[in-house]
Design an enzyme around this catalytic site. Structure first.
Site, PDB file in Angstrom:
ATOM      1  N   HIS A 128      -0.274   6.920   1.440  1.00 36.71           N
ATOM      2  CA  HIS A 128       0.079   5.718   2.197  1.00 36.71           C
ATOM      3  C   HIS A 128       1.039   6.131   3.319  1.00 36.71           C
ATOM      4  CE1 HIS A 128       2.063   1.796   2.886  1.00 36.71           C
ATOM      5  NE2 HIS A 128       1.058   1.229   2.257  1.00 36.71           N
ATOM      6  N   ASP A 205       4.867   8.717  -6.061  1.00 38.88           N
ATOM      7  CA  ASP A 205       4.772   7.353  -5.542  1.00 38.88           C
ATOM      8  C   ASP A 205       3.985   6.525  -6.569  1.00 38.88           C
ATOM      9  OD1 ASP A 205       4.074   4.990  -4.326  1.00 38.88           O
ATOM     10  OD2 ASP A 205       3.362   5.901  -2.452  1.00 38.88           O
ATOM     11  N   GLN A 208       1.161   2.106  -7.041  1.00 35.46           N
ATOM     12  CA  GLN A 208      -0.108   1.606  -7.569  1.00 35.46           C
ATOM     13  C   GLN A 208      -0.349   2.019  -9.013  1.00 35.46           C
ATOM     14  OE1 GLN A 208      -2.049  -0.456  -5.860  1.00 35.46           O
ATOM     15  NE2 GLN A 208      -0.924  -0.328  -3.925  1.00 35.46           N
ATOM     16  N   LYS A 231       4.348  -5.536  -6.828  1.00 33.43           N
ATOM     17  CA  LYS A 231       3.021  -5.091  -7.251  1.00 33.43           C
ATOM     18  C   LYS A 231       2.901  -5.018  -8.768  1.00 33.43           C
ATOM     19  CE  LYS A 231       2.022  -2.868  -2.917  1.00 33.43           C
ATOM     20  NZ  LYS A 231       1.638  -1.719  -2.137  1.00 33.43           N
ATOM     21  N   CYS A 369      -3.086   1.050   5.457  1.00 32.70           N
ATOM     22  CA  CYS A 369      -1.901   1.901   5.712  1.00 32.70           C
ATOM     23  C   CYS A 369      -2.176   3.358   5.324  1.00 32.70           C
ATOM     24  CB  CYS A 369      -0.670   1.377   4.984  1.00 32.70           C
ATOM     25  SG  CYS A 369      -0.161  -0.270   5.530  1.00 32.70           S
TER      26      CYS A 369
END
Length: 411
Positions: A128, A205, A208, A231, A369
């Site tokens: 991203h 990261d 997600q 999220k 993104c």
């Protein structure tokens, strides 16, 4: 073995927890397949937000009155809930941030101060923008070298090339756990082990991943882990940076202001202990408290049961889309979850997304993104359907019918 203390998974019951799912769009029952962008909120999170602002509103860590003490206790309890949820060793290793992007920028600006010209940072080709641009800015500022781990057309990291790119110059590897554009689940344990073998630190990261798979930062042995509250069924504007205590102690403060200090004089300032050293100013108090509520909501369930259900949804949607001759799936990794992305021959993703919206179906269109990733596939963008555990196979059936109808209208 099934844990009898956990809530039995029943998607019909679960959907009743999410008021937003009970509305209509353009006269159609809403089908929400944009969970990669943000998730819907269960009633208990909505109630917690209302409770804080209607009754408990006060600043924290500085007041002696009842409301300030109550807010402080609930905020710090949320920190403990987060620690348990990702299995961090200490509460001091949990830093509240504005979100994933803020957490990465914190590490880039603070840990980055420990790096020297010629040192190397490594990211992957599927990152991203928030896990690309902060490192580019740092590399430019400190004259570092930024390297990119390549991927294959299925959307999988080329692990042999990654191994060959590592050296004693590598100081940090920053990779996504699960790709927001492809759904690829990266082999983070293998990535971390290889990086540590050359003395590099690793940032994962998790924007997600925390909502789709069980995260255990201790077992993973990552040095940093970041994710966003919104999220994972919590509020916007709140997120988490996990960092190993020794590393966080070594790193300089990222921002200056109230709460992050021990003593201030006009001659010199000394800094607060962890985690407050990295939390300057009044934080998003309601956000922190309600992120704890969101994680308590998720913790009712067996995470492996949710993960398996979402994987089945993903495989089902992918199989259905593969029946279209004019649809090309983008991202077909062997290990993927919760995302199906595709292009349609001769039709722009925006047009498909617009027609799906008119049929009550929310998807994301565009580059997500991840412009370098779209460049790799030589496409302007995709139509992305991203799932949560409150979605159903029946919704996917309606989605597939709507895609077919949209293509026939645009063809």
């Amino acid at each position: 073995m099934e844990n009898p203390s956990k809530r039995k998974f029943n998607v019909r019951d679960i959907r009743q927890d999410f008021p937003a799912l009970r509305q209509q769009v353009y006269g159609k029952n809403l089908i929400y397949f944009d969970n990669g962008a943000t998730s819907q909120k269960p009633q208990m999170v909505l109630d917690a937000i209302n409770q804080y602002y209607s009754k408990d509103n006060a600043n924290i860590h500085r007041g002696v009155h009842h409301l300030s003490q109550k807010a402080t206790n609930e905020y710090e309890e949320a920190r403990e809930i987060i620690r348990r949820f990702i299995n961090a060793g200490k509460k001091e290793e949990i830093i509240f941030t504005k979100g994933t992007t803020d957490g990465i920028n914190l590490v880039a600006n603070s840990f980055g101060e420990l790096l020297s010209a010629g040192d190397e940072i490594m990211i992957s080709a599927m990152e991203h923008h928030s896990n690309i641009v902060p490192w580019q800015m740092l590399a430019e500022r400190k004259k570092l070298v930024l390297k990119v781990i390549p991927i294959n057309k299925r959307g999988e990291l080329l692990m042999e090339e990654y191994q060959n790119m590592l050296s004693s110059k590598t100081k940090l590897v920053a990779v996504t756990h699960i790709s927001n554009s492809l759904g690829t689940v990266n082999p983070v344990e293998q990535i971390i082990q290889a990086a540590h073998a050359v003395g590099a630190k690793v940032l994962i990261d998790g924007a997600q991943s925390v909502q789709h798979t069980k995260v255990d930062v201790t077992a993973m042995n990552c040095d940093f882990f970041v994710f966003s509250g919104h999220k994972v069924f919590g509020p916007t504007g709140i997120g988490v940076l996990y960092g190993k205590e020794a590393l966080l102690d070594e790193m300089p403060p990222y921002q200056g202001g109230g709460d992050m200090i021990a003593k201030v004089t006009f001659e010199r300032t000394t800094y607060n202990e962890l985690p407050f050293k990295f939390e300057a100013g009044t934080p998003h108090i309601a956000g922190g408290i309600c992120l704890g509520t969101a994680l308590n909501y998720l913790d009712q369930f067996n995470p492996h049961e949710l993960e398996e259900y979402e994987r089945e949804l993903t495989e089902y949607a992918q199989e259905m889309l593969e029946t279209f001759e004019n649809i090309k799936l983008i991202g077909t990794a062997k290990n993927k979850t919760s995302v199906v992305a595709f292009t349609v021959d001769g039709i722009h993703p925006f047009d498909i997304g617009t027609l799906l919206d008119k049929q009550g179906i929310a998807v994301r269109t565009g580059h997500h993104c991840t412009q370098p990733l779209m460049d790799f596939y030589q496409i302007p963008g995709t139509v992305r359907a991203s799932f949560a555990f409150y979605n159903t196979r029946e919704e996917i059936d309606q989605f597939i019918a709507a895609v077919e109808k949209s293509i026939s209208m645009l063809g």
